[in-house]
Design a protein around this motif. Structure first.
Motif, PDB file in Angstrom:
ATOM      1  N   VAL A 100       0.839  -1.202   0.000  1.00 31.08           N
ATOM      2  CA  VAL A 100       0.000   0.000   0.000  1.00 31.08           C
ATOM      3  C   VAL A 100       0.871   1.248   0.000  1.00 31.08           C
ATOM      4  O   VAL A 100       0.633   2.198  -0.759  1.00 31.08           O
ATOM      5  CB  VAL A 100      -0.944   0.004   1.217  1.00 31.08           C
TER       6      VAL A 100
ATOM      7  N   VAL B 123       2.357   2.405  -3.267  1.00 33.37           N
ATOM      8  CA  VAL B 123       1.467   3.135  -4.175  1.00 33.37           C
ATOM      9  C   VAL B 123       1.179   4.537  -3.660  1.00 33.37           C
ATOM     10  O   VAL B 123       1.227   5.515  -4.418  1.00 33.37           O
ATOM     11  CB  VAL B 123       0.140   2.366  -4.369  1.00 33.37           C
ATOM     12  N   VAL B 124       0.884   4.672  -2.358  1.00 38.53           N
ATOM     13  CA  VAL B 124       0.410   5.956  -1.845  1.00 38.53           C
ATOM     14  C   VAL B 124       1.529   6.957  -1.584  1.00 38.53           C
ATOM     15  O   VAL B 124       1.302   8.173  -1.675  1.00 38.53           O
ATOM     16  CB  VAL B 124      -0.431   5.763  -0.563  1.00 38.53           C
TER      17      VAL B 124
ATOM     18  N   SER C   7     -12.116  -2.224  -9.554  1.00 37.19           N
ATOM     19  CA  SER C   7     -11.077  -1.372  -9.014  1.00 37.19           C
ATOM     20  C   SER C   7     -10.289  -0.705 -10.134  1.00 37.19           C
ATOM     21  O   SER C   7      -9.919   0.467 -10.050  1.00 37.19           O
ATOM     22  CB  SER C   7     -10.131  -2.200  -8.130  1.00 37.19           C
TER      23      SER C   7
ATOM     24  N   ASP D  31      -9.535   3.330 -11.172  1.00 37.55           N
ATOM     25  CA  ASP D  31      -8.247   3.904 -11.559  1.00 37.55           C
ATOM     26  C   ASP D  31      -8.377   4.727 -12.836  1.00 37.55           C
ATOM     27  O   ASP D  31      -7.840   5.834 -12.941  1.00 37.55           O
ATOM     28  CB  ASP D  31      -7.208   2.799 -11.761  1.00 37.55           C
TER      29      ASP D  31
ATOM     30  N   GLU E  69      -6.882   3.658  -2.421  1.00 42.03           N
ATOM     31  CA  GLU E  69      -5.948   2.570  -2.165  1.00 42.03           C
ATOM     32  C   GLU E  69      -6.025   2.104  -0.712  1.00 42.03           C
ATOM     33  O   GLU E  69      -6.032   0.909  -0.428  1.00 42.03           O
ATOM     34  CB  GLU E  69      -4.517   3.018  -2.491  1.00 42.03           C
TER      35      GLU E  69
ATOM     36  N   SER F 138      -7.676  -1.569   0.746  1.00 41.01           N
ATOM     37  CA  SER F 138      -6.668  -2.502   1.255  1.00 41.01           C
ATOM     38  C   SER F 138      -7.266  -3.388   2.346  1.00 41.01           C
ATOM     39  O   SER F 138      -8.352  -3.138   2.868  1.00 41.01           O
ATOM     40  CB  SER F 138      -5.474  -1.722   1.819  1.00 41.01           C
TER      41      SER F 138
END
Length: 218
Positions: free
Chosen positions: A4, A7-8, A72, A76, A137, A141
Motif C-alpha cells: 500500500v 502506491v500511496v 477497481s 483507476d 488505495e 486494502s
C-alpha cells in the motif's frame, strides 16, 4: 502495508508539490513572529489534511469500495482521467502564484495562522485531487484499523511537506534556509504552475495505464 505504501507514498510526494502553500509558508516565515506563525500554519494544514483524508477513507469504507480487480481498475481509469482533466484545466487557466512581497498574510498571529492553514489546504484542489486515489488505495486494502492509521499519518506527513519542512529547516540552518527558500520562491513564481500541471498529468496517466492493464488482465 508495504504494498500500500509503495502506491500511496509517490502520490503523497506528488501532492506535496504545492507552489501556493510553499510560497505562503515562505512569506509567513519572513514576517513578524515568523516561526510561531509558520508553526500555526503547519498545524492547520496537517490537521485539515488528516481530517479530509480520514473522511475520504471512511466514506470509501462506508460504500464498500469493490475489491474485484476489474471494478477497481475502472476506478483507476476514472480517477486518472479526472486528474488529467484537472491538469488540462489548470494549463488553460494558468492562475498566477502570488508573490511573497504582495501577500496579505504578514500580519497574522499564530492562532489566525492555524485558520489560514486550514483554509489553504481545504482550497488546495491539486493536492486534494491526488488524495482521492490515495484514499481509494487505503480504503480498498486489507489493512486493519491500526495499519490504516499508520498509513494515513505517513501520507499526511509527506503531503504536508511544504507546510512543515521550511519551518524545520529554519530551526536547523536559518540563514542558508532563508536564501534557499527565496531562490525556490523565485522558481515557483515562474515555473511552479507548470510543475503542478505536469505532475497531475503524469499521475493521471499512470492511473489510467494501470487501470487498463488490470482490466485487460495483462
Amino acid at each position: 502495508m508495504v504494498s500500500v505504501l509503495a502506491v500511496v507514498i509517490p502520490l503523497a510526494f506528488a501532492g506535496a508539490i504545492s507552489p501556493v502553500m510553499l510560497t505562503e509558508q515562505t512569506v509567513l516565515l519572513a514576517g513578524r513572529d515568523g516561526r510561531r506563525v509558520a508553526g500555526g500554519y503547519a498545524i492547520g494544514v496537517g490537521g485539515t489534511l488528516l481530517v479530509l483524508l480520514s473522511v475520504l477513507v471512511l466514506f470509501g469504507g462506508s460504500i464498500a469500495l469493490p475489491e474485484e480487480p476489474r471494478l477497481s481498475a475502472s476506478l483507476d481509469v476514472v480517477l486518472g482521467s479526472l486528474l488529467v482533466l484537472i491538469a488540462a484545466v489548470l494549463r488553460h487557466r494558468r492562475p498566477r502564484t502570488p508573490k511573497p512581497e504582495k501577500s496579505r498574510d504578514r500580519g497574522l498571529n499564530p492562532s489566525h495562522a492555524v485558520g489560514f492553514g486550514v483554509f489553504s489546504m481545504a482550497t488546495n484542489f491539486t493536492t486534494l485531487a491526488l488524495m482521492v486515489p490515495v484514499a481509494k488505495e487505503i480504503g480498498a486494502s486489507d489493512l486493519d484499523v491500526a495499519g490504516r492509521l499508520i498509513v494515513l499519518c505517513i501520507v499526511v506527513v509527506v503531503a504536508a511537506l511544504p507546510a512543515w519542512l521550511p519551518l524545520a529547516m529554519t530551526l536547523v540552518a536559518p540563514d542558508p534556509t532563508r536564501r534557499g527558500l527565496q531562490a525556490l520562491a523565485d522558481f515557483i513564481d515562474t515555473r511552479g504552475q507548470l510543475v503542478t500541471e505536469l505532475l497531475l498529468a503524469a499521475v493521471g496517466l499512470f492511473l489510467v495505464g494501470r487501470g487498463i492493464v488490470h482490466m485487460a488482465g495483462w
